[in-house]
Structure formats: C-alpha cells, structure tokens
Design a protein around this motif. Structure first.
Motif, PDB file in Angstrom:
ATOM      1  N   HIS A   4       3.166   0.537   1.756  1.00 50.17           N
ATOM      2  CA  HIS A   4       2.537   0.883   3.024  1.00 50.17           C
ATOM      3  C   HIS A   4       2.365  -0.396   3.827  1.00 50.17           C
ATOM      4  N   VAL A   5       3.042  -0.454   4.966  1.00 44.65           N
ATOM      5  CA  VAL A   5       2.976  -1.635   5.810  1.00 44.65           C
ATOM      6  C   VAL A   5       2.871  -1.203   7.255  1.00 44.65           C
ATOM      7  N   LYS A   6       2.643  -2.161   8.145  1.00 41.87           N
ATOM      8  CA  LYS A   6       2.609  -1.861   9.557  1.00 41.87           C
ATOM      9  C   LYS A   6       4.009  -1.484  10.041  1.00 41.87           C
ATOM     10  N   ALA A   7       4.062  -0.642  11.059  1.00 38.52           N
ATOM     11  CA  ALA A   7       5.337  -0.171  11.562  1.00 38.52           C
ATOM     12  C   ALA A   7       6.160  -1.322  12.104  1.00 38.52           C
ATOM     13  N   GLY A   8       7.460  -1.196  11.984  1.00 41.07           N
ATOM     14  CA  GLY A   8       8.344  -2.208  12.539  1.00 41.07           C
ATOM     15  C   GLY A   8       9.765  -1.909  12.153  1.00 41.07           C
ATOM     16  N   VAL A   9      10.719  -2.266  12.993  1.00 44.14           N
ATOM     17  CA  VAL A   9      12.126  -2.056  12.708  1.00 44.14           C
ATOM     18  C   VAL A   9      12.824  -3.402  12.759  1.00 44.14           C
ATOM     19  N   ALA A  10      13.676  -3.656  11.803  1.00 48.04           N
ATOM     20  CA  ALA A  10      14.416  -4.905  11.803  1.00 48.04           C
ATOM     21  C   ALA A  10      15.843  -4.640  11.397  1.00 48.04           C
ATOM     22  N   ALA A  11      16.780  -5.311  12.013  1.00 50.12           N
ATOM     23  CA  ALA A  11      18.183  -5.204  11.633  1.00 50.12           C
ATOM     24  C   ALA A  11      18.738  -6.603  11.465  1.00 50.12           C
ATOM     25  N   LEU A  12      19.449  -6.835  10.366  1.00 50.31           N
ATOM     26  CA  LEU A  12      20.010  -8.163  10.139  1.00 50.31           C
ATOM     27  C   LEU A  12      21.282  -8.049   9.333  1.00 50.31           C
ATOM     28  N   SER A  13      22.258  -8.853   9.666  1.00 50.17           N
ATOM     29  CA  SER A  13      23.508  -8.880   8.922  1.00 50.17           C
ATOM     30  C   SER A  13      23.301  -9.724   7.689  1.00 50.17           C
ATOM     31  N   GLY A 173     -11.956   5.096  -6.572  1.00 47.11           N
ATOM     32  CA  GLY A 173     -12.130   5.059  -5.130  1.00 47.11           C
ATOM     33  C   GLY A 173     -12.176   6.439  -4.508  1.00 47.11           C
ATOM     34  N   ASN A 174     -11.268   7.321  -4.951  1.00 48.75           N
ATOM     35  CA  ASN A 174     -11.221   8.670  -4.391  1.00 48.75           C
ATOM     36  C   ASN A 174     -10.829   9.661  -5.469  1.00 48.75           C
ATOM     37  N   ALA A 175     -11.633  10.715  -5.609  1.00 46.88           N
ATOM     38  CA  ALA A 175     -11.406  11.725  -6.643  1.00 46.88           C
ATOM     39  C   ALA A 175     -10.070  12.442  -6.468  1.00 46.88           C
ATOM     40  N   LYS A 176      -9.498  12.392  -5.269  1.00 45.83           N
ATOM     41  CA  LYS A 176      -8.223  13.060  -5.034  1.00 45.83           C
ATOM     42  C   LYS A 176      -7.123  12.496  -5.935  1.00 45.83           C
ATOM     43  N   MET A 223     -19.407   9.956  -8.367  1.00 42.83           N
ATOM     44  CA  MET A 223     -18.647   8.947  -9.113  1.00 42.83           C
ATOM     45  C   MET A 223     -17.474   8.360  -8.348  1.00 42.83           C
ATOM     46  N   ASP A 224     -17.248   8.825  -7.108  1.00 46.74           N
ATOM     47  CA  ASP A 224     -16.203   8.214  -6.285  1.00 46.74           C
ATOM     48  C   ASP A 224     -16.787   7.856  -4.927  1.00 46.74           C
ATOM     49  N   GLY A 225     -16.029   7.053  -4.178  1.00 47.32           N
ATOM     50  CA  GLY A 225     -16.538   6.608  -2.879  1.00 47.32           C
ATOM     51  C   GLY A 225     -15.914   7.324  -1.709  1.00 47.32           C
ATOM     52  N   ASN A 226     -15.062   8.349  -1.975  1.00 43.89           N
ATOM     53  CA  ASN A 226     -14.346   9.042  -0.904  1.00 43.89           C
ATOM     54  C   ASN A 226     -13.644   8.029   0.006  1.00 43.89           C
ATOM     55  N   ILE A 227     -13.028   7.049  -0.617  1.00 45.05           N
ATOM     56  CA  ILE A 227     -12.340   5.979   0.110  1.00 45.05           C
ATOM     57  C   ILE A 227     -10.866   6.339   0.252  1.00 45.05           C
ATOM     58  N   SER A 228     -10.381   6.411   1.455  1.00 47.68           N
ATOM     59  CA  SER A 228      -8.974   6.753   1.681  1.00 47.68           C
ATOM     60  C   SER A 228      -8.076   5.642   1.163  1.00 47.68           C
ATOM     61  N   GLU A 229      -7.041   6.028   0.425  1.00 50.80           N
ATOM     62  CA  GLU A 229      -6.124   5.035  -0.128  1.00 50.80           C
ATOM     63  C   GLU A 229      -5.265   4.414   0.974  1.00 50.80           C
ATOM     64  N   TRP A 230      -4.820   3.188   0.715  1.00 50.14           N
ATOM     65  CA  TRP A 230      -3.977   2.423   1.637  1.00 50.14           C
ATOM     66  C   TRP A 230      -4.665   2.187   2.969  1.00 50.14           C
ATOM     67  N   THR A 231      -5.961   1.898   2.888  1.00 51.40           N
ATOM     68  CA  THR A 231      -6.753   1.504   4.057  1.00 51.40           C
ATOM     69  C   THR A 231      -7.407   0.160   3.754  1.00 51.40           C
ATOM     70  N   GLU A 232      -7.911  -0.491   4.796  1.00 48.82           N
ATOM     71  CA  GLU A 232      -8.581  -1.780   4.601  1.00 48.82           C
ATOM     72  C   GLU A 232      -9.802  -1.647   3.694  1.00 48.82           C
ATOM     73  N   ASP A 233     -10.491  -0.515   3.795  1.00 43.11           N
ATOM     74  CA  ASP A 233     -11.660  -0.277   2.952  1.00 43.11           C
ATOM     75  C   ASP A 233     -11.250  -0.213   1.483  1.00 43.11           C
ATOM     76  N   TRP A 234     -10.126   0.414   1.219  1.00 40.23           N
ATOM     77  CA  TRP A 234      -9.605   0.535  -0.146  1.00 40.23           C
ATOM     78  C   TRP A 234      -9.230  -0.836  -0.690  1.00 40.23           C
ATOM     79  N   MET A 247      -5.835   5.293 -10.721  1.00 36.22           N
ATOM     80  CA  MET A 247      -4.596   5.900 -11.205  1.00 36.22           C
ATOM     81  C   MET A 247      -3.495   5.614 -10.194  1.00 36.22           C
ATOM     82  N   SER A 248      -2.329   5.228 -10.724  1.00 36.11           N
ATOM     83  CA  SER A 248      -1.240   4.871  -9.822  1.00 36.11           C
ATOM     84  C   SER A 248       0.037   4.732 -10.624  1.00 36.11           C
ATOM     85  N   GLY A 249       1.099   4.313  -9.919  1.00 43.55           N
ATOM     86  CA  GLY A 249       2.319   3.946 -10.598  1.00 43.55           C
ATOM     87  C   GLY A 249       2.222   2.527 -11.111  1.00 43.55           C
ATOM     88  N   ALA A 250       3.092   2.181 -12.053  1.00 41.33           N
ATOM     89  CA  ALA A 250       3.104   0.824 -12.591  1.00 41.33           C
ATOM     90  C   ALA A 250       3.263  -0.210 -11.487  1.00 41.33           C
TER      91      ALA A 250
END
Length: 402
Positions: A4-13, A173-176, A223-234, A247-250
């Motif tokens: 998850h990153v900020k939007a942007g388009v780049a093209a390079l040879s 962070g989030n029970a979801k 037991m969770d903070g209802n913190i949205s994932e991939w946010t600055e708070d997270w 819980m996540s991927g490796a």
C-alpha cells in the motif's frame, strides 16, 4: 505481495535492446518495480517498459483494460484477491502448455488458484503469502506467556486477549483481521472462499458464522482498537506497541523491518495461527492479456521471473516469498532473523506454504468479498445480528452473481 503506497504512475525503460528484441510492457504495483530494476540485466534480449500504479489503481485500470480489450500491458501483475474474478471473466492467454512442464516446481495450491473454471492455466504464481501470526515478544514470553499455549486454539487466543486487557494492552489492531483469517483458512478441498464447486453461496455456513462470532467477542471484550489497517494510525500502533498480535502474510516482516516499525527490532516473533490452521494471506500472479502483441516475449519475462534464482532474488530484494518450492532448501531459509530476535522464521513460512489447501477461485469472489466486508462492519460497529446479516449477504449474491 500486497503493498500500500501513495498513488503514482511511472514508466521507465529497463533493458537494452538486442538485434532481435521485442518491446514489451509490464504493468505492476510496488514493490515489483524494485524487483524488476534489480534483475533487469538477466533478460537482455527484450526492451521492457514498466508501468507502475498503486495497488488499487493498478487493478481498477486492469479491470477496465480487460473489459474493453485495449490498454493492458504485455505482462500484468495480479494480486491473489483479484485473480479468480479476472481469470473467469476472460481476457488472458491460456498458458497451460507453456507452464505444464514446470508447474510441479511451484506451490500446488497457488498453481490451482491460477486456473480458470475450465481447468486451464491463465495466471502463474510469482510470490506467496503464507498466513502467520506476528506477536510482540515483550507481551508474550517476556510477560510469562507461552506462545504455543496461546495459539492452541481460538479460545486460548481470546483468553490471552482478556489477560492483556487487564494490563491495558490490545490483543490486535482490528478484530476484522481475525474474522478474515478464520473464514479464509478453514475451507474444504474443492471449495472457493464464498461459493462451493457448483456456485452455491457458502456465506451462511458455520465457517462464516464462527468467524464473525470470534471477531465480535474480541470487539465486545474491548480487545481491539478498531484501527483501520494500512493507515497512519495502524503504523503508529506497531511502533508504539499498542497491540500484541497481528495476523498477516509472511511478507509483513519486510514492511515492519524496512519502514513501518524498524526501531522495534527484537521485539517481534512469528508463529502459526491459532489451532494450527494453514492458509494464504496475499500473493501475486503474472498473466498475459490476449491483447498483447508480443505474447512469446511476454512469456520469456514470466518464465524468467519465476525461475529459481530470480525467485530467491525477489525474496532478498523485496521479501516476496517464493512460489518456487525448490528455493526452500536454500541456506538462506535457515538463517536467523535479527528483527525476530534470532528466530529462523523462513522455515515456518516454507512449511506453511507446502501444506495450504487449494481454494478454487470464482467469478463472483470480488462481489462476495465486498458484501462480507460490509456485513462484518455492520456486525462489529452497529451490533447487527450475525445470522440475519449473513442471510442478507446471501440474498444479495443470488441477485448479483449468476
């Protein structure tokens, strides 16, 4: 590998032309531009141009490209969450004959997920996301808890959360995330996540009911903070030790170490999920749109990227866990990881990857995922009844998925 990153388009040879070079474009999302740049000199016979978008914009663009039959690159990167829907909508080159002689070198479940409902191979796995539990060691063994006992089953995991609550420490962070892990990793062979082999909805099954119940118990228990994932708070919560597990991927290891919470090195460990369940949390595929003008050159790039040496390079360059199972005997898998207090975690990742049950991708997966996510919000945030809410999802699926 989902990023998850900020939007942007780049093209390079990237690659110098040879006398017989083909021009091919690779449409991707970060951090695979880093990987391509690192391995660019290994395929000198083609001119490769990279078109990079952030994760969401990349997939939205590709969806439009496939629907209109124009605008897609010669090779496209696809997150596992989209692969089933995209494949079964058509638009990709059949790679069965090209891939069949080497398919046995890759994680079986990932190979199967790259097939269409007709059994043909349309997408090739390039990295995996073995599902794991990252945990704070200072809230586990340093406080007298045993990780193996805590992860015995879901009840012991919740009991651990209740004890942490007494010390003003959140379990997660989030029970979801817990609900997602449960319903994604408890499928039966031959099933999809949301539909059975005949296309019948599974969203009212015990698998989804139990997933929602566990998540609700966490939320209701504070037991969770209802913190949205991939946010600055997270991100800040990782750095500040606000919660004890995630819980996540490796692949989360690379993010934690490189930019989310590098100063927390030595405070983390990783384990299997509760009850020893195996599952995949993320992963990426490569495919060739039918609109490609250079499918042979496109296959050259794909076969290069999934080769053993380049898979290992991706593991080292961007922490993309290899789909090529032949890499798992590499000495690097037995190395201690300082960030995890010396744990040899890659051996665990490989063991999980070898034991994941294939999940059949279905055309209606994206619709079902959106509906389930909204239903989970309704249950956790608004107190909606679980059984009634899931029945509502099923009714909507009957109307929207044919």
């Amino acid at each position: 590998m989902k990023t998850h990153v900020k939007a942007g388009v780049a093209a390079l040879s990237l690659v110098a032309a040879s006398a017989f070079a083909a021009d091919i474009r690779f449409d991707l999302y970060p951090d695979y531009d880093t990987q391509i740049n690192a391995i660019k000199d290994g395929l000198p016979q083609h001119n490769i141009t990279v078109l990079k978008n952030n994760h969401g914009d990349h997939h939205n663009k590709l969806k439009t490209n496939l629907a209109t039959g124009a605008g897609a690159g010669d090779v496209v990167l696809i997150d596992v969450g989209f692969v089933g829907s995209f494949i079964n909508s058509g638009g990709f080159v059949d790679l069965t004959d090209r891939y069949k002689d080497i398919a046995g070198n890759y994680a079986h479940y990932a190979v199967e997920a790259g097939k269409g409902s007709d059994g043909k191979q349309y997408a090739i796995p390039v990295d995996l996301g073995p599902g794991v539990m990252y945990y704070r060691r200072d809230y586990m063994e340093d406080m007298g808890f045993d990780i193996n006992e805590v992860m015995t089953d879901w009840d012991t995991y919740l009991a651990y959360g209740a004890k942490l609550k007494e010390k003003d420490i959140l379990l997660i962070g989030n029970a979801k995330a817990v609900a997602n892990a449960y319903y994604r990793f408890n499928t039966n062979a031959g099933e999809g996540l949301y539909f059975d082999a005949n296309g019948k909805s599974l969203v009212t099954s015990e698998r989804f009911v139990k997933a929602f119940e566990i998540a609700k118990a966490i939320r209701d228990g504070g037991m969770d903070g209802n913190i949205s994932e991939w946010t600055e708070d997270w991100y800040a919560s990782f750095r500040d030790g606000k919660f004890a597990t995630q819980m996540s991927g490796a692949w989360l290891l690379g993010h934690l170490k490189n930019w989310i919470a590098p100063d927390t090195a030595g405070k983390w460990g990783v384990s299997n999920l509760p009850a020893g369940i195996y599952g995949t949390w993320g992963g990426s595929y490569l495919a060739i749109p039918k609109q490609s003008k250079n499918p042979d050159a496109a296959w050259d790039l794909i076969s290069y990227m999934v080769s053993k040496d380049i898979q290992l390079a991706g593991f080292k360059n961007i922490a993309a866990f290899p789909a090529h199972t032949g890499t798992y005997d590499d000495p690097s898998f037995s190395e201690s990881i300082d960030f995890l207090r010396g744990q040899k975690a890659r051996l665990m990742f490989a063991e999980i990857a070898r034991n994941i049950t294939p999940v059949t991708p279905m055309k209606g997966d994206l619709i079902a995922e959106d509906l389930i996510e909204k239903a989970l919000d309704d249950v956790l945030n608004d107190g909606a009844d679980i059984q009634k809410t899931l029945k509502g999802v099923e009714q909507q699926l009957k109307r929207r998925v044919r």
